[in-house]
Scaffold this motif. Sequence first.
Motif, PDB file in Angstrom:
ATOM      1  N   GLY A  34       0.790  -1.231   0.000  1.00  0.00           N
ATOM      2  CA  GLY A  34       0.000   0.000   0.000  1.00  0.00           C
ATOM      3  C   GLY A  34       0.818   1.275   0.000  1.00  0.00           C
ATOM      4  N   ASP A  35       2.133   1.168   0.215  1.00  0.00           N
ATOM      5  CA  ASP A  35       3.015   2.334   0.180  1.00  0.00           C
ATOM      6  C   ASP A  35       3.874   2.286  -1.072  1.00  0.00           C
ATOM      7  N   TRP A  36       4.202   3.447  -1.599  1.00  0.00           N
ATOM      8  CA  TRP A  36       5.067   3.532  -2.772  1.00  0.00           C
ATOM      9  C   TRP A  36       6.489   3.798  -2.322  1.00  0.00           C
ATOM     10  N   GLN A  37       7.422   2.975  -2.816  1.00  0.00           N
ATOM     11  CA  GLN A  37       8.833   3.128  -2.476  1.00  0.00           C
ATOM     12  C   GLN A  37       9.667   3.268  -3.737  1.00  0.00           C
ATOM     13  N   LEU A  38      10.668   4.127  -3.646  1.00  0.00           N
ATOM     14  CA  LEU A  38      11.624   4.265  -4.735  1.00  0.00           C
ATOM     15  C   LEU A  38      12.532   3.034  -4.715  1.00  0.00           C
ATOM     16  N   ILE A  39      12.660   2.373  -5.870  1.00  0.00           N
ATOM     17  CA  ILE A  39      13.519   1.186  -5.938  1.00  0.00           C
ATOM     18  C   ILE A  39      14.707   1.391  -6.873  1.00  0.00           C
ATOM     19  N   GLN A  40      14.710   2.482  -7.658  1.00  0.00           N
ATOM     20  CA  GLN A  40      15.810   2.769  -8.566  1.00  0.00           C
ATOM     21  C   GLN A  40      15.860   4.260  -8.830  1.00  0.00           C
ATOM     22  N   HIS A  41      17.089   4.800  -8.900  1.00  0.00           N
ATOM     23  CA  HIS A  41      17.262   6.204  -9.253  1.00  0.00           C
ATOM     24  C   HIS A  41      18.633   6.370  -9.888  1.00  0.00           C
ATOM     25  N   SER A  42      18.701   7.149 -10.962  1.00  0.00           N
ATOM     26  CA  SER A  42      19.986   7.450 -11.590  1.00  0.00           C
ATOM     27  C   SER A  42      19.997   8.904 -12.053  1.00  0.00           C
ATOM     28  N   GLN A  43      21.210   9.443 -12.134  1.00  0.00           N
ATOM     29  CA  GLN A  43      21.388  10.821 -12.574  1.00  0.00           C
ATOM     30  C   GLN A  43      22.538  10.880 -13.584  1.00  0.00           C
ATOM     31  N   THR A  44      22.348  11.696 -14.611  1.00  0.00           N
ATOM     32  CA  THR A  44      23.397  12.007 -15.574  1.00  0.00           C
ATOM     33  C   THR A  44      23.579  13.515 -15.574  1.00  0.00           C
ATOM     34  N   VAL A  45      24.752  13.961 -15.183  1.00  0.00           N
ATOM     35  CA  VAL A  45      25.025  15.391 -15.061  1.00  0.00           C
ATOM     36  C   VAL A  45      24.908  16.080 -16.416  1.00  0.00           C
ATOM     37  N   ILE A  46      24.319  17.261 -16.400  1.00  0.00           N
ATOM     38  CA  ILE A  46      24.247  18.121 -17.574  1.00  0.00           C
ATOM     39  C   ILE A  46      25.326  19.186 -17.423  1.00  0.00           C
ATOM     40  N   ASP A  47      26.255  19.225 -18.344  1.00  0.00           N
ATOM     41  CA  ASP A  47      27.329  20.225 -18.264  1.00  0.00           C
ATOM     42  C   ASP A  47      26.880  21.562 -18.790  1.00  0.00           C
TER      43      ASP A  47
END
Length: 113
Positions: A100-113
Motif C-alpha cells: 500500500g506504500d510507494w517506495q523508490l527502488i531505482q534512481h539514476s542521474q546524468t550530469v548536464i554540463d
Amino acid sequence: MAITDEALWHAETRLWLEGAPAYRELVSGDAVMTLPEVGILDGAQATEGASGWQDAQLTERRLVRSDKDVIAIAYRGDAKRTDGSAYSAYCASTYHAVGGDWQLIQHSQTVID
C-alpha cells in the motif's frame, strides 16, 4: 494503493529538498542508485549520506505506469546546494507499490554540463 501523478512528483521533490527524513520514508533499503559524484549505492547507503538541497526544480517530466504497482519517471533536475552552487542532471526513478506504500527502488542521474 493507487497514487496520483501529482503525489508521485511531490514525493520525488521531497527527496531532493528534505534529504534523509524523506529517504527513510520513501526509499527502499535495497534500492539501487547511480549518482555521478558517489557511484553506485543501495537505498540504505544513499539514506545515510542524503542531505537536502536549498532548491530543486523538476522539469521536462515524463511518467509511465507499466502496471498498477510500478511507475517510472524521468525528468531534468535543476538544484541549488546550500552553499549556492548549481547542479543540473537528467534523472530517472522507478517506484514500486509495497503493502500500500510507494517506495523508490531505482534512481539514476546524468550530469548536464
